[in-house]
Design a protein around this motif. Structure first.
Motif, short mmCIF file in Angstrom:
data_model
loop_
_atom_site.label_atom_id
_atom_site.label_comp_id
_atom_site.label_asym_id
_atom_site.label_seq_id
_atom_site.Cartn_x
_atom_site.Cartn_y
_atom_site.Cartn_z
N GLU A 39 0.71 -1.30 -0.05
CA GLU A 39 -0.13 0.01 -0.14
C GLU A 39 0.67 1.16 -0.18
N GLY A 40 0.17 2.41 -0.05
CA GLY A 40 0.83 3.63 -0.20
C GLY A 40 1.88 3.88 -1.37
N PRO A 41 2.90 4.79 -0.82
CA PRO A 41 3.88 5.11 -1.91
C PRO A 41 4.75 3.85 -2.18
N ALA A 42 4.84 2.76 -1.50
CA ALA A 42 5.51 1.72 -1.96
C ALA A 42 5.17 0.86 -3.01
N LEU A 43 3.70 1.04 -3.06
CA LEU A 43 2.99 0.33 -4.09
C LEU A 43 3.56 0.86 -5.45
N GLN A 44 3.50 1.94 -5.77
CA GLN A 44 4.02 2.55 -7.05
C GLN A 44 5.38 2.27 -7.30
N GLN A 45 6.29 2.25 -6.33
CA GLN A 45 7.65 1.85 -6.57
C GLN A 45 7.70 0.32 -6.88
N ALA A 46 7.22 -0.55 -6.08
CA ALA A 46 7.09 -1.81 -6.35
C ALA A 46 6.73 -2.11 -7.68
N GLU A 47 5.67 -1.66 -8.09
CA GLU A 47 4.72 -1.73 -9.34
C GLU A 47 5.94 -1.33 -10.60
N ASP A 48 6.54 -0.09 -10.34
CA ASP A 48 7.53 0.15 -11.31
C ASP A 48 8.64 -0.54 -11.56
N ALA A 49 9.20 -1.13 -10.52
CA ALA A 49 10.27 -2.08 -10.65
C ALA A 49 9.90 -3.25 -11.09
N ALA A 50 8.98 -3.84 -10.83
CA ALA A 50 8.42 -5.13 -11.44
C ALA A 50 8.22 -5.04 -12.95
N LEU A 51 7.32 -3.99 -13.26
CA LEU A 51 7.25 -3.90 -14.91
C LEU A 51 8.72 -3.47 -15.23
N ALA A 52 9.47 -2.88 -14.89
CA ALA A 52 10.85 -2.58 -15.47
C ALA A 52 11.63 -3.87 -15.69
N VAL A 83 4.56 -13.72 -13.99
CA VAL A 83 5.79 -13.75 -13.38
C VAL A 83 5.87 -12.94 -12.04
N ASP A 84 6.37 -13.73 -10.92
CA ASP A 84 6.35 -13.19 -9.62
C ASP A 84 7.72 -12.49 -9.39
N VAL A 85 7.54 -11.24 -9.17
CA VAL A 85 9.07 -10.47 -9.06
C VAL A 85 9.25 -10.26 -7.44
N GLN A 86 10.31 -10.63 -7.13
CA GLN A 86 10.71 -10.38 -5.56
C GLN A 86 11.33 -9.28 -5.50
N LEU A 87 11.23 -8.48 -4.44
CA LEU A 87 12.09 -7.08 -4.18
C LEU A 87 12.58 -6.85 -2.97
N ASP A 88 13.62 -6.34 -2.71
CA ASP A 88 14.02 -5.98 -1.24
C ASP A 88 13.44 -4.75 -1.03
N GLU A 89 14.06 -4.37 0.26
CA GLU A 89 13.29 -3.11 0.91
C GLU A 89 13.70 -1.76 -0.12
N ASP A 90 14.83 -2.04 -0.74
CA ASP A 90 15.12 -0.82 -1.85
C ASP A 90 14.32 -1.17 -3.23
N PHE A 91 13.78 -1.86 -3.26
CA PHE A 91 12.79 -2.15 -4.46
C PHE A 91 13.94 -2.65 -5.69
N GLN A 92 14.88 -3.41 -5.44
CA GLN A 92 15.87 -4.01 -6.10
C GLN A 92 15.43 -5.39 -6.23
#
Length: 105
Positions: A39-52, A83-92
């Protein structure tokens, strides 16, 4: 005194039946009930990283606190693959898993 003993015993048995049913319900529940979406701002960052990472597609599900990483983003590609994209706390990206969208007949 005998009536009181029977009443206490009946109450105890009834309580155990209720607790047993609740325990069975909890044991039978699936993990999806405890999944929390991002949720919140993290949602957009996670979506952007996964789609990239996937080069496009549509985000179909997110999860915070996944067993494999902090964030998990499920992306469905145009060909139906997920595709399940796993991200760390820095959205890497720390991992991906692809499931084919093809149906076996």
């Amino acid at each position: 005194m005998e009536r009181k003993t029977k009443a206490v015993l009946a109450s105890t048995v009834a309580g155990l039946v209720v607790l047993g049913g609740a325990g069975a319900a909890l044991a039978g529940s699936d993990d999806d009930a405890t999944d929390r979406p991002i949720e919140g701002p993290a949602l957009q960052q996670a979506e952007d990283a996964a789609l990239a990472e996937t080069g496009g597609g549509k985000v179909t599900e997110t999860e915070l606190g996944d067993e494999e990483s902090l964030y998990e983003v499920e992306v469905t590609l145009d060909n139906g693959d997920q595709v399940d994209v796993q991200l760390d706390e820095d959205f890497q990206v720390v991992g991906t898993k692809t499931e084919s969208g093809e149906q076996d007949d």
